[in-house]
Design a protein around this motif. Structure first.
Motif, PDB file in Angstrom:
ATOM      1  N   GLY A 201       0.838  -1.202   0.000  1.00  0.00           N
ATOM      2  CA  GLY A 201       0.000   0.000   0.000  1.00  0.00           C
ATOM      3  C   GLY A 201       0.867   1.244   0.000  1.00  0.00           C
ATOM      4  O   GLY A 201       2.087   1.164  -0.043  1.00  0.00           O
ATOM      5  N   SER A 202       0.186   2.372   0.029  1.00  0.00           N
ATOM      6  CA  SER A 202       0.871   3.648  -0.120  1.00  0.00           C
ATOM      7  C   SER A 202       0.537   4.543   1.066  1.00  0.00           C
ATOM      8  O   SER A 202      -0.484   4.355   1.727  1.00  0.00           O
ATOM      9  N   GLN A 203       1.412   5.516   1.316  1.00  0.00           N
ATOM     10  CA  GLN A 203       1.253   6.454   2.443  1.00  0.00           C
ATOM     11  C   GLN A 203       1.141   5.692   3.767  1.00  0.00           C
ATOM     12  O   GLN A 203       0.260   5.942   4.594  1.00  0.00           O
ATOM     13  N   ILE A 274      13.556  -1.657  -4.060  1.00  0.00           N
ATOM     14  CA  ILE A 274      12.379  -0.995  -3.501  1.00  0.00           C
ATOM     15  C   ILE A 274      11.822  -0.050  -4.554  1.00  0.00           C
ATOM     16  O   ILE A 274      12.539   0.335  -5.497  1.00  0.00           O
ATOM     17  N   GLU A 275      10.552   0.318  -4.402  1.00  0.00           N
ATOM     18  CA  GLU A 275       9.853   1.120  -5.413  1.00  0.00           C
ATOM     19  C   GLU A 275       9.191   2.348  -4.789  1.00  0.00           C
ATOM     20  O   GLU A 275       7.970   2.506  -4.857  1.00  0.00           O
ATOM     21  N   PRO A 276       9.960   3.227  -4.162  1.00  0.00           N
ATOM     22  CA  PRO A 276       9.319   4.393  -3.563  1.00  0.00           C
ATOM     23  C   PRO A 276       8.927   5.425  -4.623  1.00  0.00           C
ATOM     24  O   PRO A 276       9.681   5.649  -5.580  1.00  0.00           O
ATOM     25  N   ILE A 313      -6.126  16.505  -7.607  1.00  0.00           N
ATOM     26  CA  ILE A 313      -7.386  15.820  -7.284  1.00  0.00           C
ATOM     27  C   ILE A 313      -7.371  15.153  -5.917  1.00  0.00           C
ATOM     28  O   ILE A 313      -8.406  14.683  -5.432  1.00  0.00           O
ATOM     29  N   ARG A 314      -6.214  15.113  -5.257  1.00  0.00           N
ATOM     30  CA  ARG A 314      -6.100  14.311  -4.031  1.00  0.00           C
ATOM     31  C   ARG A 314      -7.109  14.715  -2.938  1.00  0.00           C
ATOM     32  O   ARG A 314      -7.693  13.839  -2.321  1.00  0.00           O
ATOM     33  N   PRO A 315      -7.345  16.012  -2.687  1.00  0.00           N
ATOM     34  CA  PRO A 315      -8.346  16.334  -1.657  1.00  0.00           C
ATOM     35  C   PRO A 315      -9.737  15.801  -2.022  1.00  0.00           C
ATOM     36  O   PRO A 315     -10.425  15.225  -1.178  1.00  0.00           O
ATOM     37  N   ALA A 374       3.986  14.514  -5.611  1.00  0.00           N
ATOM     38  CA  ALA A 374       3.620  13.143  -5.990  1.00  0.00           C
ATOM     39  C   ALA A 374       2.118  13.047  -6.192  1.00  0.00           C
ATOM     40  O   ALA A 374       1.347  13.548  -5.370  1.00  0.00           O
ATOM     41  N   TYR A 375       1.714  12.388  -7.252  1.00  0.00           N
ATOM     42  CA  TYR A 375       0.297  12.172  -7.549  1.00  0.00           C
ATOM     43  C   TYR A 375      -0.447  13.502  -7.690  1.00  0.00           C
ATOM     44  O   TYR A 375      -1.616  13.618  -7.336  1.00  0.00           O
ATOM     45  N   GLY A 376       0.251  14.527  -8.160  1.00  0.00           N
ATOM     46  CA  GLY A 376      -0.357  15.824  -8.426  1.00  0.00           C
ATOM     47  C   GLY A 376      -0.526  15.979  -9.925  1.00  0.00           C
ATOM     48  O   GLY A 376      -1.572  15.622 -10.487  1.00  0.00           O
TER      49      GLY A 376
HETATM   50  N1  LLP Z   1       4.910   0.008  -6.297  1.00  0.00           N
HETATM   51  C1  LLP Z   1       3.660  -0.349  -6.617  1.00  0.00           C
HETATM   52  C2  LLP Z   1       3.415  -1.686  -7.160  1.00  0.00           C
HETATM   53  C3  LLP Z   1       2.602   0.566  -6.425  1.00  0.00           C
HETATM   54  O1  LLP Z   1       1.361   0.210  -6.735  1.00  0.00           O
HETATM   55  C4  LLP Z   1       2.878   1.854  -5.899  1.00  0.00           C
HETATM   56  C5  LLP Z   1       1.811   2.835  -5.699  1.00  0.00           C
HETATM   57  C6  LLP Z   1       4.213   2.170  -5.585  1.00  0.00           C
HETATM   58  C7  LLP Z   1       5.203   1.223  -5.795  1.00  0.00           C
HETATM   59  C8  LLP Z   1       4.612   3.512  -5.041  1.00  0.00           C
HETATM   60  O2  LLP Z   1       4.046   3.770  -3.799  1.00  0.00           O
HETATM   61  P1  LLP Z   1       4.480   5.083  -3.000  1.00  0.00           P
HETATM   62  O3  LLP Z   1       5.924   4.904  -2.567  1.00  0.00           O
HETATM   63  O4  LLP Z   1       4.326   6.243  -3.907  1.00  0.00           O
HETATM   64  O5  LLP Z   1       3.549   5.146  -1.861  1.00  0.00           O
HETATM   65  N2  LLP Z   1      -2.754   8.246  -6.118  1.00  0.00           N
HETATM   66  C9  LLP Z   1      -2.595   7.894  -4.723  1.00  0.00           C
HETATM   67  C10 LLP Z   1      -1.454   6.905  -4.499  1.00  0.00           C
HETATM   68  C11 LLP Z   1      -1.572   5.630  -5.301  1.00  0.00           C
HETATM   69  C12 LLP Z   1      -0.430   4.682  -5.096  1.00  0.00           C
HETATM   70  C13 LLP Z   1      -0.513   3.535  -6.040  1.00  0.00           C
HETATM   71  N3  LLP Z   1       0.586   2.633  -6.023  1.00  0.00           N
HETATM   72  C14 LLP Z   1      -2.418   9.159  -3.898  1.00  0.00           C
HETATM   73  O6  LLP Z   1      -2.470  10.251  -4.458  1.00  0.00           O
HETATM   74  O7  LLP Z   1      -2.274   9.082  -2.680  1.00  0.00           O
END
Ligand code: LLP
Length: 421
Positions: A201-203, A274-276, A313-315, A374-376
């Protein structure tokens, strides 16, 4: 830490006054700090320095070519989830062997594109996908390196729309079925099993769910090796959260996260990926907007901005909080008043914040949404035929527009008229 600070009463991006950029490119716009992007990437890279590793930036967070080039030149790999992202990564100069392909619905065309262009690995999410990958790899005449994404059934304790590691989510294969699915993969001629992938998951603002998931991956590594599989790479996903409200949030640091990885899977002798996404780009970007009107309602005042839900769109989508700060620094102890902060789009959902305490603002004042990197921009749209807003990258005292604002004609001319009209 980021590089958006007040200096002499004005908000700067590194050494550039935000107001100067606004005057040159117009509002609204996104602005990113090179130093912050690099600092965040380096934090992860150093946190894993005791292990063989690659930090694959999840470019879904912010995928402008200039951002990708900045990170790629620092040594980042990329995590892509579509043919378009794969093409973007390659266009930014990222070699195929630094690109991992994630996602629950890769099409045969996307798979072919990555196999012919070069790929580090596919993170496979289902048996039907495995069958297609095997077929296409056979057609291309290669063996496709794969990990299988396991769903560890761990509660990431984050917003429901961005949690992915519970059994009810669409992602990965249940960890309980991993042995069976790995056996199937090993029987397919054009696949080469190299490891395990997980992303919950994220955040995430607590490390405990990561710890649970990575312990399960460590255990599974032993089981699969005993079954005769080669497990030499672990992709541990992304998801580390960032502080959106500076006043009261202190999420874990990349160093703590690195130590956790070392503790849970470090003894396995695997290469770690890792995939941050969010932690690298989130606090490296602002959305800057201008107050169009201050409107007095029956029981509240509205700050009507020129930025809207289509730009950020996040809010509206996740009830996400973004700190919003004036570009001119308020005097110390200045009175604060509550505002509902909204955009001009024709729906009530176009609300960024309700009852937000701000210094009194007037038409023409600039505000900056923090943590918008991010995600903006990547989630923005042209709803209401509002042009996609420009992106600007700052580097020390220099800045450059890295995506210009399209003209109305450019937008309209993408449409084509059928011959009967
Ligand atoms: N790897 C995979 C397989 C993922 O699905 C994601 C995010 C990441 C890495 C990166 O996650 P992060 O480090 O950024 O948390 N649009 C939403 C966030 C969606 C995240 C989807 N997957 C937002 O604006 O909060």
């Amino acid at each position: 830490m980021d590089h958006f600070l007040y200096r002499d009463g004005a908000l700067y991006a590194e050494d550039v006054p935000i107001a100067d950029i606004a005057a040159a490119v117009g509002t609204p716009f996104y602005v990113y700090s090179t130093a912050t992007l690099l600092r965040h990437f380096t934090l992860f890279d150093e946190a894993l320095s005791g292990m063989d590793h690659l930090v694959c930036y999840a470019m879904k967070a912010a995928s402008n070519q200039a951002i990708l080039k900045t990170l790629a030149q620092a040594g980042a790999g990329m995590d892509v989830v579509s043919g378009g992202e794969y093409a973007r990564a390659r266009a930014a100069g990222v070699p195929g062997d630094r690109i991992v392909f994630s996602g629950v619905g890769k099409t045969a065309d996307e798979i072919r594109m990555a196999l012919t262009g070069g790929i580090r690995q596919f993170n496979v999410e289902s048996e039907p996908e495995m069958a297609v990958l095997n077929r296409v790899a056979g057609e291309v005449g290669v063996r496709a390196p794969i990990t299988i994404r396991v769903n560890p059934d761990v509660d990431a304790k984050t917003h429901a729309k961005i949690a992915t590691g519970k059994s009810e989510n669409k992602f990965g294969i249940p960890i309980s079925r991993a042995r069976e699915v790995y056996a199937l993969a090993a029987s397919l001629e054009h696949l080469e099993v190299i490891g395990i992938d997980v992303h919950i998951g994220s955040q995430l603002t607590d490390l405990a769910p990561f710890e649970l998931a990575y312990q399960k991956v460590a255990e599974l590594t032993g089981t699969l090796r005993a079954d005769g599989h080669t497990i030499k790479r672990l992709d541990l996903g992304g998801g580390l959260g960032i502080p959106y409200a500076r006043s009261n949030e202190a999420p874990p640091l990349p160093t703590d996260y690195g130590a956790l990885i070392e503790r849970t899977v470090g003894h396995l002798g695997c290469e770690i990926e890792i995939e941050p996404g969010r932690l690298i780009a989130g606090n490296a970007g602002l959305m800057v907007s201008e107050v169009i009107y201050v409107k007095s309602g029956e029981d509240r005042d509205f700050l009507i901005l020129d930025g809207a839900m289509n730009d950020l769109i996040r809010p509206a989508m996740y009830d996400a909080h973004h700190d919003i700060v004036p570009v001119v620094e308020p005097a110390p102890g200045a009175d604060q008043v509550p505002y509902d902060i909204v955009g001009p789009v024709c729906e009530s959902g176009d609300t960024f914040a309700k009852g937000r305490m701000m210094p009194a603002l007037a038409a023409g004042d600039l505000v900056a949404f923090r943590s918008a990197g991010a995600y903006g921009a990547v989630m923005s749209s042209e709803y209401n035929t509002r042009p996609l807003i420009p992106e600007v990258l700052v580097h020390g005292d220099q800045y450059a527009v890295i995506r210009p604002r399209p003209t109305f004609d450019e937008i309209i001319n993408r449409d084509t008229i059928p011959e009967w009209l």
